[in-house]
Motif scaffolding. Structure first.
Motif, short mmCIF file in Angstrom:
data_model
loop_
_atom_site.label_atom_id
_atom_site.label_comp_id
_atom_site.label_asym_id
_atom_site.label_seq_id
_atom_site.Cartn_x
_atom_site.Cartn_y
_atom_site.Cartn_z
N TYR A 147 -24.76 -24.51 12.96
CA TYR A 147 -23.61 -24.40 12.07
C TYR A 147 -24.02 -24.81 10.65
N ILE A 148 -23.55 -24.05 9.67
CA ILE A 148 -23.87 -24.32 8.27
C ILE A 148 -22.56 -24.40 7.48
N THR A 149 -22.39 -25.48 6.72
CA THR A 149 -21.21 -25.63 5.89
C THR A 149 -21.54 -25.25 4.45
N LEU A 150 -20.68 -24.41 3.85
CA LEU A 150 -20.89 -23.93 2.49
C LEU A 150 -19.71 -24.32 1.61
N SER A 151 -19.97 -24.52 0.33
CA SER A 151 -18.88 -24.65 -0.63
C SER A 151 -18.31 -23.26 -0.89
N PHE A 152 -17.14 -23.21 -1.50
CA PHE A 152 -16.52 -21.92 -1.82
C PHE A 152 -17.44 -21.09 -2.72
N GLU A 153 -18.03 -21.74 -3.72
CA GLU A 153 -18.91 -21.04 -4.66
C GLU A 153 -20.17 -20.52 -3.99
N ALA A 183 -24.22 -12.98 -0.77
CA ALA A 183 -22.98 -13.21 -1.50
C ALA A 183 -21.81 -12.57 -0.75
N GLY A 184 -20.68 -13.26 -0.77
CA GLY A 184 -19.46 -12.68 -0.22
C GLY A 184 -19.15 -13.04 1.21
N VAL A 185 -19.94 -13.92 1.84
CA VAL A 185 -19.65 -14.28 3.22
C VAL A 185 -18.35 -15.09 3.28
N ASP A 186 -17.70 -15.08 4.43
CA ASP A 186 -16.43 -15.77 4.59
C ASP A 186 -16.53 -16.78 5.72
N ASP A 187 -15.52 -17.61 5.83
CA ASP A 187 -15.48 -18.60 6.90
C ASP A 187 -15.53 -17.91 8.26
N GLY A 188 -16.37 -18.40 9.16
CA GLY A 188 -16.52 -17.81 10.49
C GLY A 188 -17.59 -16.73 10.57
N TYR A 189 -18.18 -16.36 9.44
CA TYR A 189 -19.24 -15.34 9.43
C TYR A 189 -20.46 -15.87 10.18
N THR A 190 -21.08 -15.03 11.00
CA THR A 190 -22.25 -15.44 11.78
C THR A 190 -23.46 -14.62 11.37
N MET A 191 -24.53 -15.32 11.05
CA MET A 191 -25.79 -14.67 10.72
C MET A 191 -26.73 -14.76 11.91
N ILE A 192 -27.48 -13.70 12.15
CA ILE A 192 -28.44 -13.67 13.26
C ILE A 192 -29.85 -13.72 12.67
N LEU A 193 -30.56 -14.80 12.99
CA LEU A 193 -31.94 -14.96 12.53
C LEU A 193 -32.85 -14.50 13.66
N ASP A 194 -33.38 -13.30 13.51
CA ASP A 194 -34.17 -12.67 14.57
C ASP A 194 -35.43 -13.46 14.89
N GLY A 195 -35.63 -13.75 16.18
CA GLY A 195 -36.86 -14.38 16.63
C GLY A 195 -36.96 -15.87 16.36
N GLU A 196 -35.87 -16.51 15.92
CA GLU A 196 -35.93 -17.94 15.60
C GLU A 196 -35.41 -18.81 16.75
N GLY A 197 -35.15 -18.21 17.93
CA GLY A 197 -34.72 -18.98 19.08
C GLY A 197 -35.91 -19.48 19.88
N TYR A 248 -28.42 -18.05 16.04
CA TYR A 248 -27.14 -17.64 15.47
C TYR A 248 -26.64 -18.78 14.57
N ALA A 249 -26.45 -18.45 13.28
CA ALA A 249 -25.96 -19.44 12.31
C ALA A 249 -24.51 -19.12 11.97
N SER A 250 -23.60 -19.98 12.41
CA SER A 250 -22.18 -19.79 12.14
C SER A 250 -21.80 -20.53 10.86
N LEU A 251 -21.15 -19.83 9.93
CA LEU A 251 -20.86 -20.39 8.62
C LEU A 251 -19.43 -20.93 8.54
N SER A 252 -19.31 -22.11 7.97
CA SER A 252 -18.00 -22.72 7.70
C SER A 252 -17.87 -22.90 6.20
N VAL A 253 -16.83 -22.30 5.60
CA VAL A 253 -16.67 -22.32 4.14
C VAL A 253 -15.52 -23.25 3.76
N LYS A 254 -15.80 -24.18 2.87
CA LYS A 254 -14.77 -25.09 2.38
C LYS A 254 -13.79 -24.33 1.47
N PRO A 255 -12.51 -24.64 1.53
CA PRO A 255 -11.55 -23.93 0.67
C PRO A 255 -11.72 -24.31 -0.79
#
Length: 357
Positions: A119-125, A221-235, A248-255
């Motif tokens: 899980y990765i937490t991001l600021s709004f910006e 740019a432009g990802v939203d809260d709950g967006y999941t990125m797949i990093l191929d071969g990193e498991g 699988y990196a699940s993104l959490s965006v602060k309001p």
């Protein structure tokens, strides 16, 4: 015995090589020709030859004996190694051939590694404009000391004496109803067909270790809260040459404290007083790109929306940007001084009364 190549030549090292250099050369070649990594049909024989060479040159006493006789095998007092073709090392460890049920081969079929999640937490910006994040992820990798073999460097697993390398045992039972044969996974080797008698000290014979790694994630740019990125071969790494899993990196965006987001559009509530709404004004409103001048026409009503095209969130697929929608909020003053109250009273006497339905 058939003539064999010079062991120094097999490992690709000169005769004055040090023990540490022999070890490094063996590790490099063993990894290159390991049948789990190299699908060339000749890799098995090459790997066996490399292992045989290391068992001689990696042992100071055997190496001295080998050098004393100029690399000639079969002389008195020099050990004659016979690895028995595929029947010893590869049938027991890699599961080739042998089993009437195909059990060992099935056990050694390439298996994909496990997927992992983080899980990765991001600021709004950061979510709006994209960024790079370095995260720490734990995964299972092949042991760096034995390259996933599980055995001590220079040694090989032994054929399981219980199942003879098949990975399965057959139990024949005679009953009143007849003779029954039950085939089960070998309890002695857990179905691998091989027993590690001299385990690698680093992984304790497992062939795999858990490793904490730093992974750089490039977030578009432009990802939203709950967006999941797949990093191929990193498991986790795969078994028996199987491909690694994914991370699988699940993104959490602060309001945001300023904007409200809906998809690619952002909303901003603009507070105006009665005079600004009635007479019009030029105000500055915040945007993702900095302050923007906005003309408020006279008679603007509460709730009116102004659409600023191309000032919203960049699309995650790179196709343009959404809108910034400015919503007018006419603010009623809560506290008036004497003069303000007098002016509002005069204004109230001369303004037309709103029509009622």
């Amino acid at each position: 015995m058939t003539e064999k190549r010079d062991y120094y030549e097999v490992l690709g090292v000169p005769r004055n090589v040090t023990e540490e250099e022999i070890k490094r050369a063996f590790r490099k070649l063993a990894f290159k020709y390991h049948p789990d990594h190299n699908k060339d049909p000749n890799a098995e024989e090459k790997f066996k030859e490399i292992n045989e060479a290391y068992q001689i040159l990696g042992d100071p006493e055997r190496r001295a004996n080998y050098d004393r006789y100029g690399g000639v095998e079969g002389v008195q007092g020099f050990p004659d190694f016979d690895f028995g073709g595929l029947g010893d090392i590869f049938e027991s460890f890699f599961g080739f051939g042998g089993s009437p049920f195909g059990a060992a081969t099935a056990q050694r079929a390439p298996q994909r590694g496990n997927d992992l999640k983080t899980y990765i937490t991001l600021s709004f910006e950061e979510a709006v404009f994209g960024c790079s994040k370095e995260i720490e992820a734990e995964r299972v990798e092949n042991c760096p000391s034995c390259y996933g073999l599980g055995t001590k460097l220079g040694t090989s697993p032994q054929t399981c004496p219980e199942c003879h390398g098949t990975g399965q045992v057959r139990r024949v039972r005679q009953s009143f109803f007849g003779r029954f044969t039950n085939v089960t996974t070998c309890p002695h080797c857990s179905g691998s067909g091989a027993i590690i008698t001299d385990p690698c000290p680093h992984c304790r014979g497992k062939g795999r270790v858990k490793v904490n790694r730093r992974v750089t994630v490039n977030i578009p740019a432009g990802v939203d809260d709950g967006y999941t990125m797949i990093l191929d071969g990193e498991g986790d790494v795969g078994l028996y040459g199987g491909r690694p899993g994914d991370l699988y990196a699940s993104l959490s965006v602060k309001p945001s404290k300023i904007f409200h987001r809906e998809g690619s559009d952002i909303f901003y509530e603009l507070p105006l007083n009665f005079a600004q709404a009635a007479l019009g004004d030029e105000v500055e409103v915040p945007s993702l790109d900095g302050g923007i001048k906005l003309n408020i026409p006279p008679g603007t009503q509460d709730g009116r929306a102004f659409h600023l095209k191309g000032k919203g969130i960049p699309s995650a697929n790179g196709r343009g940007r959404g809108e910034e929608i400015v919503i007018v909020r006419v603010v009623t003053p809560e506290h008036l001084d004497k003069r303000q109250k007098h002016l509002f009273q005069e204004l109230g006497e001369i303004l037309p009364k709103p029509r009622r339905c």
